[in-house]
Scaffold this active site. Structure first.
Site, PDB file in Angstrom:
ATOM      1  N   ALA A  59     -49.823 -12.340  38.303  1.00 36.81           N
ATOM      2  CA  ALA A  59     -49.745 -13.135  39.526  1.00 36.81           C
ATOM      3  C   ALA A  59     -48.899 -14.401  39.371  1.00 36.81           C
ATOM      4  CB  ALA A  59     -51.144 -13.508  39.994  1.00 36.81           C
TER       5      ALA A  59
ATOM      6  N   PHE B  53     -54.525 -14.025  44.753  1.00 40.48           N
ATOM      7  CA  PHE B  53     -55.746 -13.679  45.491  1.00 40.48           C
ATOM      8  C   PHE B  53     -57.008 -13.770  44.632  1.00 40.48           C
ATOM      9  CE2 PHE B  53     -52.492 -11.112  47.885  1.00 40.48           C
ATOM     10  CZ  PHE B  53     -52.444 -11.988  48.949  1.00 40.48           C
TER      11      PHE B  53
ATOM     12  N   ASP C 256     -46.307  -6.798  44.965  1.00 39.43           N
ATOM     13  CA  ASP C 256     -45.450  -7.358  46.010  1.00 39.43           C
ATOM     14  C   ASP C 256     -44.025  -6.813  46.031  1.00 39.43           C
ATOM     15  OD1 ASP C 256     -44.210  -8.745  43.795  1.00 39.43           O
ATOM     16  OD2 ASP C 256     -45.787 -10.256  43.955  1.00 39.43           O
TER      17      ASP C 256
ATOM     18  N   HIS D  83     -51.008  -1.623  39.602  1.00 37.93           N
ATOM     19  CA  HIS D  83     -51.924  -1.742  40.743  1.00 37.93           C
ATOM     20  C   HIS D  83     -51.284  -1.284  42.052  1.00 37.93           C
ATOM     21  CE1 HIS D  83     -54.199  -5.086  38.320  1.00 37.93           C
ATOM     22  NE2 HIS D  83     -54.395  -3.881  37.840  1.00 37.93           N
TER      23      HIS D  83
ATOM     24  N   CYS E  41     -50.190   8.248  52.494  1.00 38.62           N
ATOM     25  CA  CYS E  41     -51.314   9.134  52.796  1.00 38.62           C
ATOM     26  C   CYS E  41     -52.109   9.341  51.510  1.00 38.62           C
ATOM     27  CB  CYS E  41     -50.802  10.463  53.331  1.00 38.62           C
ATOM     28  SG  CYS E  41     -52.093  11.711  53.468  1.00 38.62           S
TER      29      CYS E  41
ATOM     30  N   CYS F   7     -52.175  10.563  58.758  1.00 37.15           N
ATOM     31  CA  CYS F   7     -50.962  11.229  58.298  1.00 37.15           C
ATOM     32  C   CYS F   7     -50.486  12.255  59.323  1.00 37.15           C
ATOM     33  CB  CYS F   7     -51.235  11.901  56.955  1.00 37.15           C
ATOM     34  SG  CYS F   7     -49.794  12.759  56.289  1.00 37.15           S
TER      35      CYS F   7
ATOM     36  N   SER G 246     -53.198 -14.068  33.018  1.00 38.90           N
ATOM     37  CA  SER G 246     -54.215 -14.718  32.189  1.00 38.90           C
ATOM     38  C   SER G 246     -54.816 -13.723  31.199  1.00 38.90           C
ATOM     39  CB  SER G 246     -55.297 -15.330  33.071  1.00 38.90           C
ATOM     40  OG  SER G 246     -55.689 -14.393  34.047  1.00 38.90           O
TER      41      SER G 246
ATOM     42  N   ILE H 202     -42.662 -20.241  34.795  1.00 42.15           N
ATOM     43  CA  ILE H 202     -41.927 -19.069  34.327  1.00 42.15           C
ATOM     44  C   ILE H 202     -40.446 -19.155  34.697  1.00 42.15           C
ATOM     45  CG2 ILE H 202     -41.684 -16.563  34.609  1.00 42.15           C
ATOM     46  CD1 ILE H 202     -44.821 -16.687  35.161  1.00 42.15           C
TER      47      ILE H 202
HETATM   48 ZN   LIG Z   1     -50.810  13.462  54.300  1.00 42.77          ZN
END
Ligand SMILES: [Zn+2]
Length: 239
Positions: free
Chosen positions: A14, A25, A94, A111, A119, A144, A186, A228
């Site tokens: 993050a 978040f 992101d 993630h 779908c 879908c 972290s 960073i």
């Molecule tokens: Zn589907």
């Protein structure tokens, strides 16, 4: 270390995205401490949970959509372009590494990705603008068009298993690293936090750049507690 390493792998959390104005978040006061996260099982079982998940998504959508890559992202993109960095393993959802010009196949998303939807049944991709148009009418839930399955942002939710293919690719990249650079994590969330340990045990050098100390600083060859963007743009020579 960057100059002498033949194969560099980055692991980002993050902290690299907060420098682009994306809130963390999970941090104190972050959205996940105010709202109970929607578990994957509840999303599947309850239409109201699915509606709540889209409400939250569109409440934070603008912030995410207006965010652009910062100097940290650009420094990594340069290393990828130079052929020195073979993979960026990320906990972020992101899409800012891709937005900075890193090819899709160099970014390993542990993630998932929140900049589009998919779908849950057939994995067909859907754009968020399409979902938003449907949801805008009485909070109608998108389904879908091929298989009628539930559509969800392409992220990994609480209670959803880690993506096997991404985990496998991340492991392989980690084992091939000669220099492993952690940026803005972290290192508390497992299994992701195990990657720097694996790299180090396998003979890689380990560098950690994070604003706060991490539990793995003692294991690192170098730990830098600073921004960073400023750190990496100096190290790589980009703005
Ligand atoms: Zn589907």
């Amino acid at each position: 270390m960057i100059a002498v390493a033949g194969n560099i792998v980055a692991f980002t959390g993050a902290g690299i995205s907060t420098e682009s104005g994306i809130p963390d978040f999970r941090s104190p006061g972050g959205i996940w401490t105010k709202y109970k996260p929607i578990e994957f099982g509840d999303f599947l079982a309850s239409a109201e949970a699915r509606r709540e998940s889209w409400r939250r998504k569109f409440a934070t959508h603008e912030t995410l959509q207006s965010a652009t890559p910062n100097a940290g992202h650009r420094a990594l993109a340069r290393l990828v372009e130079q052929g020195k960095m073979t993979a960026i393993v990320t906990q972020n959802v992101d899409g800012l590494h891709q937005a900075s010009g890193v090819p899709d196949d160099r970014v390993i998303e542990l993630h998932g990705n929140t900049t589009y939807a998919a779908c849950l049944n057939c994995r067909r991709r859907y754009e968020l603008d399409w979902v938003r148009e449907i949801f805008a009418v009485d909070e109608r839930l998108p389904v879908c068009t091929s298989c009628n399955g539930h559509i969800k942002t392409a992220t990994i939710s609480f209670g959803q298993s880690m993506p096997e293919a991404a985990m496998e690719r991340a492991r392989a990249a980690t084992l091939a690293a000669e220099l492993f650079i952690v940026l803005g994590s972290s290192l508390v969330v497992y299994p992701a936090a195990g990657f720097p340990i694996t790299a180090k045990r396998n003979g890689s050098r380990l560098v950690i750049v994070n604003r706060e100390p991490t539990e793995q600083d003692g294991l690192a060859d170098l730990a830098i507690h600073a921004e960073i963007g400023a750190t990496m743009s100096r190290a790589v020579g980009v703005n």
